[in-house]
Design a protein around this motif. Structure first.
Motif, PDB file in Angstrom:
ATOM      1  N   VAL A   1      10.896  10.333   2.877  1.00 15.98           N
ATOM      2  CA  VAL A   1      11.054   8.935   2.895  1.00 15.98           C
ATOM      3  C   VAL A   1       9.822   8.246   2.615  1.00 15.98           C
ATOM      4  CG1 VAL A   1      11.471   6.738   3.929  1.00 15.98           C
ATOM      5  CG2 VAL A   1      13.285   8.675   4.136  1.00 15.98           C
ATOM      6  N   GLY A   2       8.743   8.933   3.476  1.00 15.29           N
ATOM      7  CA  GLY A   2       7.311   8.200   3.167  1.00 15.29           C
ATOM      8  C   GLY A   2       6.648   8.566   1.882  1.00 15.29           C
ATOM      9  N   LYS A   3       7.152   9.820   1.145  1.00 13.99           N
ATOM     10  CA  LYS A   3       6.440  10.414  -0.111  1.00 13.99           C
ATOM     11  C   LYS A   3       7.255   9.876  -1.032  1.00 13.99           C
ATOM     12  CE  LYS A   3       4.728  14.867   1.670  1.00 13.99           C
ATOM     13  NZ  LYS A   3       4.961  16.393   1.236  1.00 13.99           N
ATOM     14  N   TYR A   4       8.516   9.688  -1.145  1.00  8.90           N
ATOM     15  CA  TYR A   4       9.243   9.494  -2.247  1.00  8.90           C
ATOM     16  C   TYR A   4      10.180   8.079  -2.352  1.00  8.90           C
ATOM     17  CZ  TYR A   4       8.137  14.651  -2.269  1.00  8.90           C
ATOM     18  OH  TYR A   4       7.927  15.759  -2.277  1.00  8.90           O
ATOM     19  N   ALA A   5      10.490   7.576  -1.290  1.00  4.90           N
ATOM     20  CA  ALA A   5      11.378   6.549  -1.326  1.00  4.90           C
ATOM     21  C   ALA A   5      11.009   5.202  -2.190  1.00  4.90           C
ATOM     22  CB  ALA A   5      11.832   6.082   0.143  1.00  4.90           C
ATOM     23  N   TYR A   6       9.387   5.191  -2.055  1.00  7.50           N
ATOM     24  CA  TYR A   6       8.971   4.037  -2.908  1.00  7.50           C
ATOM     25  C   TYR A   6       8.242   4.074  -3.946  1.00  7.50           C
ATOM     26  CZ  TYR A   6      10.109   2.541   1.868  1.00  7.50           C
ATOM     27  OH  TYR A   6      10.568   2.109   3.280  1.00  7.50           O
ATOM     28  N   THR A   7       7.935   5.372  -4.211  1.00  5.00           N
ATOM     29  CA  THR A   7       7.358   5.740  -5.670  1.00  5.00           C
ATOM     30  C   THR A   7       7.921   7.102  -6.063  1.00  5.00           C
ATOM     31  OG1 THR A   7       5.321   7.000  -4.166  1.00  5.00           O
ATOM     32  CG2 THR A   7       5.253   4.778  -4.769  1.00  5.00           C
ATOM     33  N   PRO A   8       8.232   7.034  -7.633  1.00  2.00           N
ATOM     34  CA  PRO A   8       8.212   5.769  -8.297  1.00  2.00           C
ATOM     35  C   PRO A   8       9.321   5.101  -7.757  1.00  2.00           C
ATOM     36  CG  PRO A   8       9.145   7.564  -9.364  1.00  2.00           C
ATOM     37  CD  PRO A   8       8.615   8.264  -8.170  1.00  2.00           C
ATOM     38  N   ARG A   9       9.300   3.745  -8.178  1.00  2.00           N
ATOM     39  CA  ARG A   9      10.181   2.769  -7.800  1.00  2.00           C
ATOM     40  C   ARG A   9      11.519   2.767  -8.586  1.00  2.00           C
ATOM     41  NH1 ARG A   9       5.649  -1.531  -6.472  1.00  2.00           N
ATOM     42  NH2 ARG A   9       5.855  -1.341  -4.296  1.00  2.00           N
ATOM     43  N   TRP A  10      11.713   3.585  -9.710  1.00  2.00           N
ATOM     44  CA  TRP A  10      12.976   3.492 -10.627  1.00  2.00           C
ATOM     45  C   TRP A  10      13.954   4.724 -10.073  1.00  2.00           C
ATOM     46  CZ3 TRP A  10      13.517   7.585 -13.498  1.00  2.00           C
ATOM     47  CH2 TRP A  10      12.149   8.485 -13.984  1.00  2.00           C
TER      48      TRP A  10
ATOM     49  N   ASP B   1       0.699  -1.286   0.034  1.00  2.00           N
ATOM     50  CA  ASP B   1      -0.023  -0.072  -0.055  1.00  2.00           C
ATOM     51  C   ASP B   1       0.838   1.410   0.148  1.00  2.00           C
ATOM     52  OD1 ASP B   1       0.978  -0.141   2.362  1.00  2.00           O
ATOM     53  OD2 ASP B   1      -1.001   0.366   3.535  1.00  2.00           O
ATOM     54  N   VAL B   2       1.868   1.274  -0.507  1.00  2.00           N
ATOM     55  CA  VAL B   2       2.834   2.556  -0.391  1.00  2.00           C
ATOM     56  C   VAL B   2       2.378   3.576  -1.140  1.00  2.00           C
ATOM     57  CG1 VAL B   2       4.967   1.297   0.007  1.00  2.00           C
ATOM     58  CG2 VAL B   2       4.314   1.506  -2.248  1.00  2.00           C
ATOM     59  N   GLU B   3       1.748   3.383  -2.257  1.00  2.00           N
ATOM     60  CA  GLU B   3       1.369   4.515  -3.102  1.00  2.00           C
ATOM     61  C   GLU B   3       0.197   5.168  -2.297  1.00  2.00           C
ATOM     62  OE1 GLU B   3       0.294   3.455  -7.223  1.00  2.00           O
ATOM     63  OE2 GLU B   3       1.922   2.864  -7.662  1.00  2.00           O
ATOM     64  N   GLU B   4      -0.859   4.622  -1.646  1.00  2.00           N
ATOM     65  CA  GLU B   4      -1.849   5.231  -0.710  1.00  2.00           C
ATOM     66  C   GLU B   4      -1.185   5.679   0.398  1.00  2.00           C
ATOM     67  OE1 GLU B   4      -4.969   5.614  -1.211  1.00  2.00           O
ATOM     68  OE2 GLU B   4      -4.460   4.815  -3.365  1.00  2.00           O
ATOM     69  N   ARG B   5      -0.114   5.284   1.066  1.00  2.00           N
ATOM     70  CA  ARG B   5       0.271   5.942   2.263  1.00  2.00           C
ATOM     71  C   ARG B   5       1.132   7.158   1.702  1.00  2.00           C
ATOM     72  NH1 ARG B   5       1.219   2.579   6.732  1.00  2.00           N
ATOM     73  NH2 ARG B   5       3.168   3.500   7.270  1.00  2.00           N
ATOM     74  N   ALA B   6       1.591   6.985   0.639  1.00  2.00           N
ATOM     75  CA  ALA B   6       2.745   8.219   0.113  1.00  2.00           C
ATOM     76  C   ALA B   6       1.845   9.261   0.212  1.00  2.00           C
ATOM     77  CB  ALA B   6       3.417   7.807  -1.086  1.00  2.00           C
ATOM     78  N   LYS B   7       0.419   9.303  -0.216  1.00  2.00           N
ATOM     79  CA  LYS B   7      -0.334  10.497  -0.196  1.00  2.00           C
ATOM     80  C   LYS B   7      -0.409  11.285   0.883  1.00  2.00           C
ATOM     81  CE  LYS B   7      -3.193   8.334  -3.921  1.00  2.00           C
ATOM     82  NZ  LYS B   7      -4.171   7.771  -4.323  1.00  2.00           N
TER      83      LYS B   7
END
Length: 425
Positions: free
Chosen positions: A202-211, A190-196
């Protein structure tokens, strides 16, 4: 991919091997200081760079690091008596000081001077920053200590622990400087939902986008690795990691937070000591900071007799397939001694066959690290000594993260440059 010959060159560390010769030109972190807590405490077995050694702290608090085997009949000194400024073999009573000198030989006649002719292999040590360091190379080439920031800070400003990986040390280093895996291995579904709703970078950008796009720079100390991803209109998120020859990594960190140094020291070709240091230059590291959390978690979860964590290969790193389907990207728990990282590194085999790999653009840091080490090994074979070993000041660096305008590279931003160096350039 690497050739089979270069793969062997990278991974074999025993006495007389090309890589072993290179590593022995540097001071090597050998063990934690608190493994030898008091004068005349129990001696400790230690395997380091393919050698079997015994560490002990004598009656005056001095640390000795000597050959495991008594030079008389080759019994192990682990069973020795640590007493009166020396380690005494219990087989025939031969006693050795921290410098390897035989200071007593009670099994020989009183008039014998044989003890003056016997010495055991001994390596010089320094006890600094919660770690016992040793130098195992030619005495006439003894280098400077690496000038890491935390080793000169008050004890309250750092925490340190260790564990063991059942794989070659290069694999551990490669996993640590591979920052792109954060968005996969360590993420949740659920990283995309949590990032919002996240409030930190880290919470916003570390996991999305993944590249990420990688910008890699060779330095006097090793390799600096910048990973850049577009995250907002006209903004890039940068994560800057460091590899410092030959053992050290620094993963990206948020400005003002505790820093973490990873130390990857070969026990032998197929096992690695990993020491983790969390520190802050201006204050004690706070327990809730990511770097500190990892060290404190390991202190609780690792068996200090074996230095193995609870989650390991023999129990499939406690993978939970239901968690993998519904919650965690990997299904491997994050709270059991670096289980997610260890599962990937150890599942490659004790020495992975790099002739079969297919590297991508995100592996630029790994490629540069390998090339740096291979070049240093080959230079040493030509008589050229490693620069970093004799210039301890080059280790005065840090890792960083930054949110910058699209047209500003991290190395051109004054604030980020300030974060990356202990002292301004």
């Amino acid at each position: 991919m690497l050739s089979r010959e270069d793969n062997e060159l990278l991974c074999r560390v025993g006495p007389g091997t090309p890589m072993g010769n290179l590593l022995r030109r540097f001071w090597t972190p050998a063990m934690l200081s608190d493994e030898l807590p008091t004068p005349d405490c129990d001696p400790v077995r230690l395997r380091l760079l393919g050698e079997d050694l015994i560490a002990f702290r004598d009656s005056e608090g001095k640390v000795g690091l000597v050959d495991n085997y008594c030079p008389h009949r080759r019994a192990s000194l682990f069973f020795g008596r640590n007493e009166e400024c020396g380690l005494r073999c219990v087989y025939h009573g031969w006693k050795f000081d921290v410098n390897g000198n035989c200071v007593d030989m009670p099994s020989e006649p009183i008039e014998s001077n044989f003890k003056d002719k016997v010495q055991i292999t001994s390596y010089p040590v320094l006890d600094k920053g919660g770690i016992i360091w040793t130098y195992m190379g030619p005495k006439e080439l003894t280098p400077e200590m690496p000038g890491f920031e935390w080793t000169d800070l008050p004890d309250s400003h750092w925490v340190v622990t260790k564990l063991m990986y059942e794989s070659n040390f290069i694999q551990g280093i490669e996993g640590e400087i591979d920052t792109v895996h954060l968005g996969f291995l360590h993420s949740r579904l659920d990283v995309e939902e949590r990032a919002k709703t996240a409030t930190t970078w880290v919470g916003k950008y570390a996991y999305t986008p993944r590249w990420s796009n990688f910008h890699v720079k060779t330095t006097d100390y090793g390799v600096q690795i910048g990973a850049q991803k577009p995250v907002e209109t006209n903004s890039n998120y940068w994560r800057i990691a460091q590899w410092l020859a030959p053992y050290y990594t620094m993963i990206p960190r948020m400005p003002g937070t505790a820093m973490r140094v990873g130390i990857w020291v070969p026990m032998d070709d197929e096992h690695t000591w990993i020491m983790l240091v969390a520190y802050h230059p201006d204050r004690p590291p706070e327990p809730e900071e990511n770097a500190t959390q990892e060290v404190l978690m390991l202190q609780k979860s690792v068996d200090r007799k074996t230095w193995l964590p609870e989650a390991r290969m023999e129990n499939d790193f406690l993978i939970d397939r239901e968690q993998q389907k519904n919650y965690s990207y990997s299904g491997i728990p994050s709270g059991f001694g670096r289980a997610q990282d260890a599962a990937m590194v150890e599942s490659m085999g004790s020495i992975t066959d790099r002739t079969h790999e297919h590297l991508g653009t995100t592996d630029m840091g790994i490629i540069r690290m390998r090339n740096h080490l291979l070049r240093a090994v080959k230079d040493l074979q030509e008589g050229i000594e490693p620069f970093a070993a004799t210039n301890g000041n080059v280790y005065q660096v840090r890792s960083a993260a930054a949110l910058l305008p699209r047209d500003v590279a991290y190395e051109d931003d004054p604030a980020t440059r300030k974060e990356l160096f202990v002292k301004p350039l």
